[in-house]
Scaffold this motif. Structure first.
Motif, PDB file in Angstrom:
ATOM      1  N   ASN A 141       0.809  -1.224   0.000  1.00 53.78           N
ATOM      2  CA  ASN A 141       0.000   0.000   0.000  1.00 53.78           C
ATOM      3  C   ASN A 141       0.845   1.279   0.000  1.00 53.78           C
ATOM      4  N   LEU A 142       1.922   1.263  -0.750  1.00 56.12           N
ATOM      5  CA  LEU A 142       2.820   2.417  -0.805  1.00 56.12           C
ATOM      6  C   LEU A 142       2.153   3.565  -1.556  1.00 56.12           C
ATOM      7  N   SER A 143       2.323   4.769  -1.025  1.00 62.22           N
ATOM      8  CA  SER A 143       1.736   5.935  -1.698  1.00 62.22           C
ATOM      9  C   SER A 143       2.670   7.133  -1.623  1.00 62.22           C
ATOM     10  N   LYS A 144       2.607   7.934  -2.685  1.00 65.98           N
ATOM     11  CA  LYS A 144       3.397   9.166  -2.777  1.00 65.98           C
ATOM     12  C   LYS A 144       2.779  10.029  -3.872  1.00 65.98           C
ATOM     13  N   SER A 145       2.667  11.324  -3.617  1.00 66.94           N
ATOM     14  CA  SER A 145       2.074  12.204  -4.622  1.00 66.94           C
ATOM     15  C   SER A 145       2.954  13.417  -4.873  1.00 66.94           C
ATOM     16  N   PHE A 146       2.921  13.875  -6.113  1.00 63.66           N
ATOM     17  CA  PHE A 146       3.539  15.106  -6.553  1.00 63.66           C
ATOM     18  C   PHE A 146       2.490  15.849  -7.381  1.00 63.66           C
TER      19      PHE A 146
ATOM     20  N   GLY B 164      14.784   5.241   0.525  1.00 62.65           N
ATOM     21  CA  GLY B 164      14.685   6.324   1.497  1.00 62.65           C
ATOM     22  C   GLY B 164      15.103   7.677   0.962  1.00 62.65           C
ATOM     23  N   MET B 165      15.237   7.796  -0.357  1.00 66.46           N
ATOM     24  CA  MET B 165      15.602   9.074  -0.960  1.00 66.46           C
ATOM     25  C   MET B 165      14.383   9.996  -1.055  1.00 66.46           C
ATOM     26  N   LEU B 166      13.194   9.409  -0.966  1.00 67.32           N
ATOM     27  CA  LEU B 166      11.942  10.153  -0.874  1.00 67.32           C
ATOM     28  C   LEU B 166      11.183   9.645   0.342  1.00 67.32           C
TER      29      LEU B 166
END
Length: 280
Positions: A8-13, A50-52
């Motif tokens: 369930n990984l999430s990331k937004s730009f 871990g860069m983001l």
């Protein structure tokens, strides 16, 4: 134990959303993350490293689940990014001297062997190496501290065919040890088709499919037929069709095609293009 588990990984730009991303890489396997430029491949890898900072979900590397997972397993993870982060002024010998004090598992003998195997000059500054040589040096470093998991982002992009073949062979040899695993991203699907046990199709931050490569090739095929022949096919058999001046070309599920009808093999690249077009 799985080499990598993402839940369930999430990331937004702005203009991009990665959400509910789930991926598992079994130990001893190679998983290819396939996607067009901008699909989110590098974002996923930077989140793993871990860069983001992730906005949600969890990442487990080599059985370790922790906010600082990569710190716990740094010795066991080899990383090669699209741009190999080695100072331009250093040569291969100097890089080895630095890495000896960076990794507790550093193996001078293995590093020297790899430099020789890959025909890498010891005294030539990094800035004077070709792109292929730079990438091979990055891989030599990643392999010389006895990594159990390799993470490679577009490692074959921009390489000439001979160097790409050499890199693919080396990665295949690495995973002959069942304790070794690789996650490799690329938009050069032909390289991953040769190399991978599993493939994952990523499009605009959305995972379209994750499956064993051989199972996909067994399940799908390409059928060339006339309009009349096509109209007699079961609807459930056809995933996509394209009309040409010579008839109809369709991507089909083999098991749903009536006996006696010839179905041609499909490549992973053809299947990926189909999945992306279907997702638009």
């Amino acid at each position: 134990m799985n080499a990598l588990e993402i839940k369930n990984l999430s990331k937004s730009f702005p203009g991009f959303q990665l959400s509910d991303f789930n991926l598992t890489l079994p130990a001893g396997c190679i998983l290819g993350l396939i996607g067009e430029n901008g699909a989110g491949k590098s974002t996923v890898i930077k989140l793993i490293l871990g860069m983001l900072k992730k906005e949600g979900g969890s990442i487990s590397i080599l059985g370790k689940e922790n906010a600082d997972t990569l710190t716990l397993v740094r010795e066991d993870v080899g990383v090669v990014l699209d741009e190999v982060g080695i100072p331009e002024c250093l040569n291969a010998r100097q890089v080895g001297n630095i890495m000896r004090h960076t990794f507790g598992n550093w193996d001078d003998t293995e590093y020297a062997r790899l430099l020789k195997q890959l025909s890498l000059p010891e005294n030539k500054p990094f800035r004077d190496l070709s792109r292929g040589m730079k990438m091979k040096l990055g891989i030599a470093v990643a392999l010389s501290h006895h990594s159990r998991l390799l993470i490679l982002d577009e490692a074959t992009s921009g390489l000439d065919p001979v160097v790409r073949d050499e890199v693919v062979e080396m990665l295949g040899a690495f995973t002959r040890d069942e304790n070794h695993s690789i996650l490799i991203s690329s938009h050069i699907v032909s390289d991953l088709e040769r190399l991978c046990d599993y493939v994952a199709f990523l499009h605009k931050g959305r995972l379209l499919l994750v499956e064993e490569k051989d199972r996909l090739l067994e399940e799908y095929g390409i059928l060339h037929c006339t309009r009349e022949q096509f109209d007699r096919l079961p609807c459930a058999a056809v995933r996509r069709r394209k009309e040409t001046p010579y008839g109809i070309e369709a991507i089909v599920r083999r098991e749903a095609i009536p006996a006696g009808i010839h179905v041609s093999p499909i490549s992973i690249e053809e299947l990926f293009v189909f999945m992306v077009k279907e997702a638009r």
